[in-house]
Scaffold this motif. Structure first.
Motif, mmCIF file in Angstrom:
data_model
loop_
_atom_site.group_PDB
_atom_site.id
_atom_site.type_symbol
_atom_site.label_atom_id
_atom_site.label_comp_id
_atom_site.label_asym_id
_atom_site.label_seq_id
_atom_site.Cartn_x
_atom_site.Cartn_y
_atom_site.Cartn_z
ATOM 1 N N GLY A 53 0.837 -1.186 0.000
ATOM 2 C CA GLY A 53 0.000 0.000 0.000
ATOM 3 C C GLY A 53 0.870 1.233 0.000
ATOM 4 N N VAL A 54 0.293 2.356 -0.414
ATOM 5 C CA VAL A 54 0.998 3.636 -0.424
ATOM 6 C C VAL A 54 0.170 4.625 0.381
ATOM 7 C CG1 VAL A 54 1.858 5.540 -1.830
ATOM 8 C CG2 VAL A 54 2.061 3.189 -2.666
ATOM 9 N N LEU A 55 0.787 5.209 1.397
ATOM 10 C CA LEU A 55 0.115 6.168 2.268
ATOM 11 C C LEU A 55 0.716 7.543 2.038
ATOM 12 C CD1 LEU A 55 -1.925 6.018 4.860
ATOM 13 C CD2 LEU A 55 0.156 6.612 6.104
ATOM 14 N N ILE A 56 -0.138 8.516 1.699
ATOM 15 C CA ILE A 56 0.311 9.888 1.492
ATOM 16 C C ILE A 56 -0.650 10.838 2.197
ATOM 17 C CG2 ILE A 56 1.433 9.402 -0.718
ATOM 18 C CD1 ILE A 56 -1.042 10.601 -2.112
ATOM 19 N N ALA A 57 -0.211 12.075 2.399
ATOM 20 C CA ALA A 57 -1.095 13.119 2.911
ATOM 21 C C ALA A 57 -1.790 13.805 1.740
ATOM 22 C CB ALA A 57 -0.301 14.122 3.736
ATOM 23 N N ASP A 58 -2.799 14.601 2.045
ATOM 24 C CA ASP A 58 -3.575 15.274 0.996
ATOM 25 C C ASP A 58 -2.993 16.644 0.654
ATOM 26 O OD1 ASP A 58 -4.248 16.330 3.469
ATOM 27 O OD2 ASP A 58 -6.374 16.589 2.998
ATOM 28 N N THR A 59 -1.665 16.716 0.545
ATOM 29 C CA THR A 59 -1.001 17.986 0.254
ATOM 30 C C THR A 59 -0.929 18.290 -1.236
ATOM 31 O OG1 THR A 59 1.162 16.896 0.234
ATOM 32 C CG2 THR A 59 0.413 17.816 2.339
ATOM 33 N N ILE A 60 -1.186 17.294 -2.082
ATOM 34 C CA ILE A 60 -1.175 17.467 -3.534
ATOM 35 C C ILE A 60 -2.625 17.406 -4.015
ATOM 36 C CG2 ILE A 60 -0.263 16.622 -5.719
ATOM 37 C CD1 ILE A 60 1.897 17.515 -3.743
ATOM 38 N N PRO A 61 -3.107 18.421 -4.741
ATOM 39 C CA PRO A 61 -4.536 18.466 -5.076
ATOM 40 C C PRO A 61 -5.047 17.297 -5.902
ATOM 41 C CG PRO A 61 -3.521 20.617 -5.403
ATOM 42 C CD PRO A 61 -2.407 19.653 -5.138
ATOM 43 N N ASP A 62 -4.272 16.814 -6.867
ATOM 44 C CA ASP A 62 -4.762 15.784 -7.784
ATOM 45 C C ASP A 62 -4.400 14.383 -7.322
ATOM 46 O OD1 ASP A 62 -5.925 17.540 -9.478
ATOM 47 O OD2 ASP A 62 -4.346 17.513 -10.982
ATOM 48 N N ASP A 63 -5.243 13.409 -7.686
ATOM 49 C CA ASP A 63 -4.917 11.994 -7.513
ATOM 50 C C ASP A 63 -4.215 11.531 -8.781
ATOM 51 O OD1 ASP A 63 -4.726 9.297 -7.179
ATOM 52 O OD2 ASP A 63 -6.856 8.936 -6.841
ATOM 53 N N ARG A 64 -2.912 11.241 -8.666
ATOM 54 C CA ARG A 64 -2.127 10.868 -9.847
ATOM 55 C C ARG A 64 -2.219 9.377 -10.171
ATOM 56 N NH1 ARG A 64 1.558 15.250 -9.992
ATOM 57 N NH2 ARG A 64 0.476 16.973 -9.001
ATOM 58 N N THR A 65 -2.976 8.606 -9.398
ATOM 59 C CA THR A 65 -2.989 7.158 -9.600
ATOM 60 C C THR A 65 -4.243 6.665 -10.317
ATOM 61 O OG1 THR A 65 -4.074 6.661 -7.485
ATOM 62 C CG2 THR A 65 -1.671 6.886 -7.473
ATOM 63 N N VAL A 66 -5.143 7.578 -10.692
ATOM 64 C CA VAL A 66 -6.365 7.163 -11.383
ATOM 65 C C VAL A 66 -5.995 6.402 -12.658
ATOM 66 C CG1 VAL A 66 -8.441 7.972 -12.550
ATOM 67 C CG2 VAL A 66 -7.686 9.081 -10.444
ATOM 68 N N ASN A 67 -6.672 5.278 -12.865
ATOM 69 C CA ASN A 67 -6.439 4.432 -14.043
ATOM 70 C C ASN A 67 -5.015 3.871 -14.099
ATOM 71 O OD1 ASN A 67 -9.088 4.936 -15.004
ATOM 72 N ND2 ASN A 67 -8.403 6.840 -15.966
ATOM 73 N N THR A 68 -4.403 3.676 -12.924
ATOM 74 C CA THR A 68 -3.094 3.026 -12.852
ATOM 75 C C THR A 68 -3.209 1.806 -11.943
ATOM 76 O OG1 THR A 68 -2.196 4.101 -10.860
ATOM 77 C CG2 THR A 68 -2.066 5.336 -12.944
ATOM 78 N N PRO A 69 -2.226 0.890 -12.008
ATOM 79 C CA PRO A 69 -2.273 -0.295 -11.138
ATOM 80 C C PRO A 69 -2.203 0.038 -9.647
ATOM 81 C CG PRO A 69 -0.681 -0.580 -12.926
ATOM 82 C CD PRO A 69 -1.086 0.855 -12.937
ATOM 83 N N LEU A 70 -1.827 1.267 -9.304
ATOM 84 C CA LEU A 70 -1.662 1.638 -7.896
ATOM 85 C C LEU A 70 -2.944 2.182 -7.274
ATOM 86 C CD1 LEU A 70 0.819 1.635 -5.959
ATOM 87 C CD2 LEU A 70 1.038 4.083 -6.436
ATOM 88 N N ALA A 71 -3.957 2.439 -8.079
ATOM 89 C CA ALA A 71 -5.141 3.163 -7.606
ATOM 90 C C ALA A 71 -5.767 2.529 -6.368
ATOM 91 C CB ALA A 71 -6.167 3.257 -8.735
ATOM 92 N N GLU A 72 -5.918 1.207 -6.351
ATOM 93 C CA GLU A 72 -6.595 0.549 -5.232
ATOM 94 C C GLU A 72 -5.695 0.392 -4.009
ATOM 95 O OE1 GLU A 72 -8.245 -3.091 -6.601
ATOM 96 O OE2 GLU A 72 -9.701 -2.114 -7.942
ATOM 97 N N ARG A 73 -4.420 0.709 -4.144
ATOM 98 C CA ARG A 73 -3.496 0.574 -3.010
ATOM 99 C C ARG A 73 -3.161 1.923 -2.369
ATOM 100 N NH1 ARG A 73 1.021 -3.383 -5.810
ATOM 101 N NH2 ARG A 73 -0.288 -3.730 -7.646
ATOM 102 N N LEU A 74 -3.745 3.002 -2.874
ATOM 103 C CA LEU A 74 -3.428 4.338 -2.377
ATOM 104 C C LEU A 74 -4.353 4.716 -1.226
ATOM 105 C CD1 LEU A 74 -1.616 6.866 -3.005
ATOM 106 C CD2 LEU A 74 -3.615 7.787 -4.200
ATOM 107 N N HIS A 75 -3.767 5.241 -0.153
ATOM 108 C CA HIS A 75 -4.506 5.708 1.016
ATOM 109 C C HIS A 75 -4.075 7.145 1.301
ATOM 110 C CE1 HIS A 75 -5.698 1.508 1.973
ATOM 111 N NE2 HIS A 75 -4.519 1.239 1.435
ATOM 112 N N VAL A 76 -5.046 8.064 1.367
ATOM 113 C CA VAL A 76 -4.761 9.489 1.532
ATOM 114 C C VAL A 76 -5.248 9.949 2.902
ATOM 115 C CG1 VAL A 76 -5.069 11.803 0.586
ATOM 116 C CG2 VAL A 76 -4.993 9.826 -0.956
ATOM 117 N N VAL A 77 -4.372 10.623 3.633
ATOM 118 C CA VAL A 77 -4.670 11.091 4.990
ATOM 119 C C VAL A 77 -4.941 12.594 4.962
ATOM 120 C CG1 VAL A 77 -3.808 11.267 7.360
ATOM 121 C CG2 VAL A 77 -3.156 9.311 5.926
ATOM 122 N N ASP A 78 -6.033 13.001 5.570
ATOM 123 C CA ASP A 78 -6.384 14.417 5.669
ATOM 124 C C ASP A 78 -5.567 15.055 6.796
ATOM 125 O OD1 ASP A 78 -7.533 16.907 5.726
ATOM 126 O OD2 ASP A 78 -9.488 16.240 6.473
#
Length: 325
Positions: free
Chosen positions: A282-307
């Protein structure tokens, strides 16, 4: 309880989600700017013509989006701050979750550009009086570059709390630094993830050598990860080369599962593919970047964004004098 009547939150359109969470935590109103782009590429930033607050907290992340380059975003912020000051706002506090050019903070040759200083001068001249960002690359460089108060919020505690819910309690845990520069961050993560029930978290480190700006080679590995869940931590993931190599190295040394955790998920191509290919859990990131860069990529379901907007709001309330907001 501090009075909020003289303070308002102002945001660029791409940052509206972060700004709403931030303003809700402070209990202040949030206003979104209108950004117009002309055929020749020039920009115009307009605020709602209503009454302006005494203090404006301006939310804008200096990162490229799907529609705007980093430099477009910088000019939108500069124009927006200047417009607020000319409209009667007394004090502008910038909340810049990701601060572009923060890594360009020192010279190695007399003719080198220090991008951080240039960006800070633009924001200061536009009218920014204080700045709050998240996990800036070098806090001391930020304080030296900006004429005014500047704070860097530590995103590790809320991110570690969010990650903890995804980690199996029965599997021992290690935190890995992908290079020497991330060692201090790895220690902070290990401390945040240690609990009486789980016990101490082991530390590991990959020793790397950068052979090109976008390529690294790894020479040695320190620490015990065999049979463990490993969290590889860094301040950001850009093209993913450093993180992907570290994830692969942990698996080669017997790791049970490997997570990647970084405050700023730039995830520039080919980062999503690189991380997916090495089998990151899994990949855990904060919500400091406005866009989700993983849409339509193999990583999309493994991304977790923290507010982390509420954490930023709490920090701003703590560092400013009573009544400032």
């Amino acid at each position: 309880m501090m009075s909020r009547t003289s303070c308002g939150c102002m945001t660029l359109p791409s940052d509206a989600a972060f700004a709403r969470s931030f303003s809700d935590a402070l209990g202040i109103a949030c206003t979104e700017a209108r950004v117009r782009r002309f055929p020749d590429g020039e920009l115009e930033v307009q605020w709602h013509p209503g009454a302006m607050p005494h203090t404006a907290v301006v939310v804008a992340s200096l990162a490229a989006t799907q529609t705007d380059s980093l430099h477009d975003r910088l000019m939108q912020l500069v124009f927006g701050i200047h417009q607020l000051k000319t409209a009667g706002v007394e004090r502008c506090i910038g909340v810049v979750p990701y601060l572009g050019y923060a890594r360009s903070d020192t010279k190695t040759a007399p003719t080198d550009m220090v991008g951080l200083q240039i960006v800070m001068r633009h924001l200061h001249y536009a009218g920014m009086d204080a700045l709050l960002t998240v996990d800036v690359h070098t806090p001391a460089a930020l304080h030296n570059a900006f004429t005014g108060s500047a704070w860097s919020v530590n995103a590790v505690p809320p991110m570690a709390k969010a990650l903890y819910a995804h980690l199996p309690a029965q599997v021992p845990l290690s935190v890995c630094a992908p290079d020497v520069g991330a060692w201090k961050r790895a220690r902070a993560w290990a401390g945040a993830l240690s609990t009486p029930a789980r016990g101490a978290v082991e530390l590991a480190m990959v020793h790397k050598q950068r052979i090109r700006p976008d390529a690294v080679t790894h020479d040695a590995f320190t620490g015990d990860v065999e049979g463990r869940t490993v969290v590889v931590v860094d301040d950001m993931i850009s093209t993913g080369g450093t993180m992907a190599q570290a994830v692969r190295t942990c698996y080669e040394h017997g790791a049970h599962a490997v997570w990647a955790a970084a405050t700023h998920g730039l995830l520039v191509d080919p980062a999503p593919v690189r991380l997916a290919e090495v089998g990151v859990k899994g990949v855990l990131i904060a919500d400091t970047i406005p866009d989700d860069r993983t849409v339509n990529t193999p990583l999309a379901e493994r991304l977790h964004v923290v507010d982390v907007a509420p954490t930023c709001a709490e920090e701003l309330s703590a560092v400013l004098p009573t009544g400032e907001l």
